[in-house]
Scaffold this active site. Structure first.
Site, PDB file in Angstrom:
ATOM      1  N   CYS A 132       0.812  -1.214   0.000  1.00 41.19           N
ATOM      2  CA  CYS A 132       0.000   0.000   0.000  1.00 41.19           C
ATOM      3  C   CYS A 132       0.848   1.268   0.000  1.00 41.19           C
ATOM      4  CB  CYS A 132      -0.958  -0.004   1.184  1.00 41.19           C
ATOM      5  SG  CYS A 132      -0.213  -0.491   2.748  1.00 41.19           S
ATOM      6  N   HIS A 247      -2.862   6.273   4.745  1.00 39.83           N
ATOM      7  CA  HIS A 247      -1.419   6.410   4.945  1.00 39.83           C
ATOM      8  C   HIS A 247      -0.972   7.799   4.482  1.00 39.83           C
ATOM      9  CE1 HIS A 247      -1.314   2.337   6.016  1.00 39.83           C
ATOM     10  NE2 HIS A 247      -0.631   1.806   5.005  1.00 39.83           N
TER      11      HIS A 247
END
Length: 342
Positions: A132, A247
C-alpha cells in the site's frame, strides 16, 4: 466492459476483502457469480456485496475452475498454497499479498504507472498488487520520473493501523479507550510492539539484517520493479501511527534534471489518479482523515523545492491504504484485464 465474469474473493472477511466487495459493487464490475472465500472458521458468516449478503465458503474446498478471476488478500501463506491451485484450474489470480511480488515472471502492477505490463500475467496466471505505501508513492512520482528522472527518494511513512488488519484496529480502539479513561500505565502492544494509541511506532513488519524493516525494504524493491529502473535509490522509514485509515508520506526526491515546484504541480494536476491540494493557507493540504479516508485518489500537497539540494523536491502524499492501497488497485487491474485481455 461487457463480458460477465465469475469472481472469487479469498480473504472475504478481512478488511481488504470487505473493501473488494464494496468497490466491485460501486464500480459496477461485470460480475456473474461471486464467491466469498475464507478459512474454515469463517464458513457460514456473511459478507455484503451491494444489497446482497454472501455466505462465506471454505477456500480449501472451492473449485476455482468455476471462476475467471480470483482476488486474494488472506495472507502470503494462503496465497502460496491456493494461488497455484487456482491458476492450474484456469483462474487468473490478482494477489494482494507479498508472496509473488518479487518473482520475475509475475507482473507487479499499479495501473497508472505500468498498466502496460499486465499482459505479462500469461506467464504464471498471477498479477501481484504492490504494498500500500509503495502504490501511493509511485502514482505521485511516476510523472516526475518521466519528466526529469528521479535519482533518489527519501520517504517517511505514517501508516494507519488498518494496514495490519482488524486485530490492529481493535488494539488501537482498546488502547485509546484505556488512555482516555486514565489507565495510562501498563499498556503494551501486541507481539512486543509498543502501544499504538497516542504514539508513533517506527516498526512495521520484521527487522532485516541491514536494520531496515521488511516494510521499508518492500518500498525499495517494489519501487525499482514498478518503475522499471534499478538505478533509483530509495531510503525509507516506515512508522505506524494511531489512525484507522489512510497512509501519509513525507517524500523528498532528488531529480536528474532541475524541476520547479510549479512544474511539479502542473504534472500533478494532469496525472491519472492524483488530486492536488496545494497552497500556503491553513487547510490547503491533504490529510489522511479528512481527504483520503474512504476515497479513491492519491492526494498530493506541500509541494516545494528542497532548500538543501539544488535538484530536490518535497511532497506530502496521502491515500486510503485499503482502497487505492489494496482493493481498488486490484479491481483497476481486473478492469484492464476485462477490457484488453479477456
Amino acid at each position: 466492459m461487457t463480458e460477465i465474469l465469475n469472481v472469487a474473493v479469498v480473504g472475504a472477511t478481512g478488511v481488504v476483502g470487505e473493501a473488494v466487495f464494496e468497490i466491485l459493487a460501486e464500480r459496477k464490475f461485470p460480475v456473474g457469480e461471486i464467491h466469498a472465500l475464507a478459512s474454515e472458521r469463517s464458513v457460514g458468516k456473511t459478507v455484503a456485496f451491494g444489497n446482497r449478503q454472501l455466505c462465506v465458503q471454505d477456500t480449501s474446498s472451492f473449485d476455482f475452475s468455476t471462476v475467471q478471476i480470483g482476488f486474494f488478500s488472506a495472507g502470503a501463506d494462503v496465497s502460496a498454497e491456493y494461488a497455484p491451485k487456482a491458476t492450474a484450474a484456469g483462474c487468473i489470480v490478482i494477489d494482494n499479498t507479498s508472496r509473488f511480488r518479487f518473482e520475475d515472471e509475475v507482473p507487479l502492477i499499479v495501473p497508472e504507472v505500468n498498466g502496460n505490463k499486465i499482459s505479462d500475467y500469461r506467464a504464471k496466471g498471477i498479477i501481484a498488487n504492490p504494498n500500500c505505501s509503495t502504490i501511493q508513492m509511485v502514482v505521485a512520482l511516476k510523472p516526475i520520473h518521466d519528466a526529469v528522472g528521479i535519482t533518489r527518494i527519501n520517504v517517511a511513512t505514517y501508516q494507519a493501523v488498518s494496514g495490519a488488519g482488524k486485530n490492529a484496529m481493535q488494539e488501537l480502539a482498546r488502547h485509546s479507550a484505556a488512555m482516555l479513561s486514565g489507565k495510562s500505565t501498563g499498556i503494551r502492544g501486541d507481539e512486543g510492539y509498543k502501544q499504538i494509541a497516542f504514539n508513533a511506532v517506527p516498526h512495521i513488519d520484521e527487522f532485516q539484517d541491514n536494520r531496515y524493516t521488511k516494510e521499508e525494504m518492500k518500498m525499495v524493491w517494489e519501487t525499482k520493479k514498478i518503475m522499471d529502473d534499478e538505478s533509483i535509490n530509495v531510503n525509507p522509514t516506515a512508522v505506524r501511527i494511531p489512525a484507522f485509515f489512510g497512509h501519509s508520506e513525507a517524500i523528498h526526491i532528488e531529480t536528474r534534471d532541475k524541476i520547479s515546484a510549479a512544474q511539479v504541480c502542473k504534472l500533478m494536476r494532469e496525472a491519472p489518479g492524483v488530486e492536488l491540494i496545494d497552497g500556503t493557507e491553513a487547510g490547503q493540504y491533504p490529510t489522511a482523515r479528512t481527504d483520503a479516508s474512504g476515497t479513491n485518489p492519491v492526494y498530493v500537497g506541500r509541494v516545494r523545492e528542497d532548500i538543501s539540494h539544488p535538484k530536490g523536491i518535497n511532497l506530502w502524499v496521502v491515500s486510503d491504504n485499503i482502497r487505492k492501497g489494496a482493493a481498488l488497485n486490484s479491481i483497476q487491474i481486473a478492469e484492464i484485464l476485462v477490457k484488453n485481455y479477456l
